[in-house]
Design an enzyme around this catalytic site. Sequence first.
Site, PDB file in Angstrom:
ATOM      1  N   ASP A 101      95.495 -13.109   5.124  1.00  0.00           N
ATOM      2  CA  ASP A 101      94.608 -12.020   4.744  1.00  0.00           C
ATOM      3  C   ASP A 101      93.204 -12.404   5.188  1.00  0.00           C
ATOM      4  OD1 ASP A 101      93.590  -9.784   3.195  1.00  0.00           O
ATOM      5  OD2 ASP A 101      95.385 -10.004   1.965  1.00  0.00           O
ATOM      6  N   ASP A 203      91.362  -6.882   5.364  1.00  0.00           N
ATOM      7  CA  ASP A 203      91.023  -6.171   4.135  1.00  0.00           C
ATOM      8  C   ASP A 203      90.007  -5.058   4.410  1.00  0.00           C
ATOM      9  OD1 ASP A 203      91.380  -6.379   1.173  1.00  0.00           O
ATOM     10  OD2 ASP A 203      89.213  -6.691   1.198  1.00  0.00           O
ATOM     11  N   GLU A 267      93.983  -2.767   6.847  1.00  0.00           N
ATOM     12  CA  GLU A 267      94.145  -2.010   5.600  1.00  0.00           C
ATOM     13  C   GLU A 267      93.198  -0.819   5.663  1.00  0.00           C
ATOM     14  OE1 GLU A 267      93.652  -2.242   0.758  1.00  0.00           O
ATOM     15  OE2 GLU A 267      92.138  -3.094   2.074  1.00  0.00           O
ATOM     16  N   HIS A 328      99.873  -4.889  -3.558  1.00  0.00           N
ATOM     17  CA  HIS A 328      99.300  -5.445  -4.783  1.00  0.00           C
ATOM     18  C   HIS A 328      98.249  -4.546  -5.425  1.00  0.00           C
ATOM     19  CE1 HIS A 328      96.617  -6.347  -1.548  1.00  0.00           C
ATOM     20  NE2 HIS A 328      95.671  -6.660  -2.408  1.00  0.00           N
ATOM     21  N   ASP A 329      97.972  -3.406  -4.815  1.00  0.00           N
ATOM     22  CA  ASP A 329      96.959  -2.493  -5.361  1.00  0.00           C
ATOM     23  C   ASP A 329      97.555  -1.215  -5.933  1.00  0.00           C
ATOM     24  OD1 ASP A 329      94.828  -4.153  -4.556  1.00  0.00           O
ATOM     25  OD2 ASP A 329      94.838  -3.279  -2.538  1.00  0.00           O
TER      26      ASP A 329
HETATM   27  C1  GLC Z   1      91.476  -4.462  -0.809  1.00  0.00           C
HETATM   28  C2  GLC Z   1      92.432  -5.378  -1.526  1.00  0.00           C
HETATM   29  C3  GLC Z   1      92.161  -5.294  -2.998  1.00  0.00           C
HETATM   30  C4  GLC Z   1      90.745  -5.762  -3.242  1.00  0.00           C
HETATM   31  C5  GLC Z   1      89.764  -4.970  -2.409  1.00  0.00           C
HETATM   32  C6  GLC Z   1      88.432  -5.638  -2.365  1.00  0.00           C
HETATM   33  O1  GLC Z   1      91.689  -3.136  -1.092  1.00  0.00           O
HETATM   34  O2  GLC Z   1      93.741  -5.044  -1.194  1.00  0.00           O
HETATM   35  O3  GLC Z   1      93.061  -6.045  -3.752  1.00  0.00           O
HETATM   36  O4  GLC Z   1      90.422  -5.629  -4.603  1.00  0.00           O
HETATM   37  O5  GLC Z   1      90.167  -4.855  -1.077  1.00  0.00           O
HETATM   38  O6  GLC Z   1      88.513  -6.800  -1.591  1.00  0.00           O
END
Ligand code: GLC
Length: 541
Positions: A101, A203, A267, A328-329
């Site tokens: 990541d 991310d 992402e 995970h979100d």
């Molecule tokens: C992304 C991650 C998430 C995190 C956010 C801030 O969306 O997947 O878990 O809280 O970024 O880094």
Amino acid sequence: MQNEQIPWWQSATIYQIYPRSFQDTDGDGVGDLRGIIRRLPYLVALGVDAIWLSPIFPSPMKDFGYDISNYVDIDPLFGTMSDFDQLLSLAHEQGLRLILDFVPNHTSEQHPWFVESQSSRSSPKRDWYIWRDPAPDGRPPNNWLSEFGGSAWQFNDATGQYYYHAFLPEQPDLNWRNPDVVKAMHDVMRFWLAKGVDGFRVDVLWHLIKDEQFRDNPLNPDYVPGRMPPNQQVVPHFTADLPAVHDVIRGLRRVIDEYSERLLIGEIYLPFDRLVAYYGEELMGAHLPFNFSLLDTRWHARDVAKLIGDYEAALPKGGWPNWVLGNHDRPRIATRVGFAQAHIAAMLLLTLRGTPTIYYGDEIGLPQVPIPSDRIRDPFEKNVPGIGVGRDGARTPMQWSTKKFSGFSTSKPWLPLSVDWRVRNVQVLDQHKSSIYGLYRRLIQARRHSQALRRGSYHPVVSDGDLLLYVRACGSERILVALNLGSEPARVSVGSTECTGKVLVSTSGEHDGETTGPSISLDASEGFVVALAANTSPPSM
Ligand code: GLC
């Protein structure tokens, strides 16, 4: 079609590991790298090709590793750099690729860069972050809001300016318009790529560039207070998805391309028409802009069929598709669509055209685990309580066995197990062919052995009611996927001979290997993957 011409990630199945929750080996209730090493044989047996690890770098853990204080080391909670090196080489030995990541949008406030940046207005790193004077009344410079609640601006007393944070105040945003930041972050990528990691999941890729004029975001007329997170009061017009972000991405991609066979995943939560721009001009952006559309579609055959068609139609020429069912979100798929339909969702994920990403635990049907208020850890839920944004429930420990704490740890895990852990674990489910775990394994194997499933074109077959039907075709190989998204039995009949073939995978496992006639009977929440006989030609293709 020659296999060797296909980049590895186009025929791969990716598996996301949330390291805190995969396997603990040092008895602190939190997963670690040695735990992942211990479970490599599991991943090989499951049949996945690549693992993506959520962040493992030194972090104050305000956002559980997405607040990084050192990009080029390992947090002691997870182990050491030598553990990492061992994990990487053992994964490679066993034929698994490893994706890390990469969190370029923001650092931790404890990163030395930010500590330096906030020390004075004349700091050489001042411009590495986004600093602005207060508005004339002393309030924040504009109306930009944090994803996790409140203003996105945090006042710094010592220097009398605000800094911007799209997430927590402890996660200041880097200034990607500063070439020194770009260079430093490229070097971070090179550090890991030189070690041999196979790529990055980046991310919040669409957030990296913000409006240079710091204009107010427009108000969102559809905002419903108390039902939607407060940041949705405004439309992120000037804070995300700005045209200049594509230049930054091209730079990331150039670094990736300095090494052979590396993968860049982004992402990005955007509608298809915006999402596909992230493949970049001449496909020089992200290889795989994550397609999250299955995470919140209505679970009806017609909606899902339309979504697949819309995505296929939006893809640029040569752009390789991908699909995600959980991360995970977002709430666990088994809770979102129900345990029975989680089987159908698995069959969909692993038979669509494009690289599938499996979220750890979905292969055993882990549900969204209710978290008692005294065990809430997620800062999003703490800041914006009670409207269901909490992410802890999708991050609970992997359930391995009937042993204490389900074999995840020898002490109380950082988040609770699901109440059904004594039966919902790898050890027990492995004994039942019809379990969701068995289904995932059979589907991954079927995909591995079928060019049509891995590479073939996608053809919707007109279907009614709760039935979702499509054909995947490659050369003379044609595969019919028939999914019953409803709770009533259904009959698939698309002509006189069109369903004739051999069942490769059935959700229950009971029909695998059977020959099908011109029509197929599906139970409630049942699905079939059928290798069509060579002389059949399904209509509506
Ligand atoms: C992304 C991650 C998430 C995190 C956010 C801030 O969306 O997947 O878990 O809280 O970024 O880094």
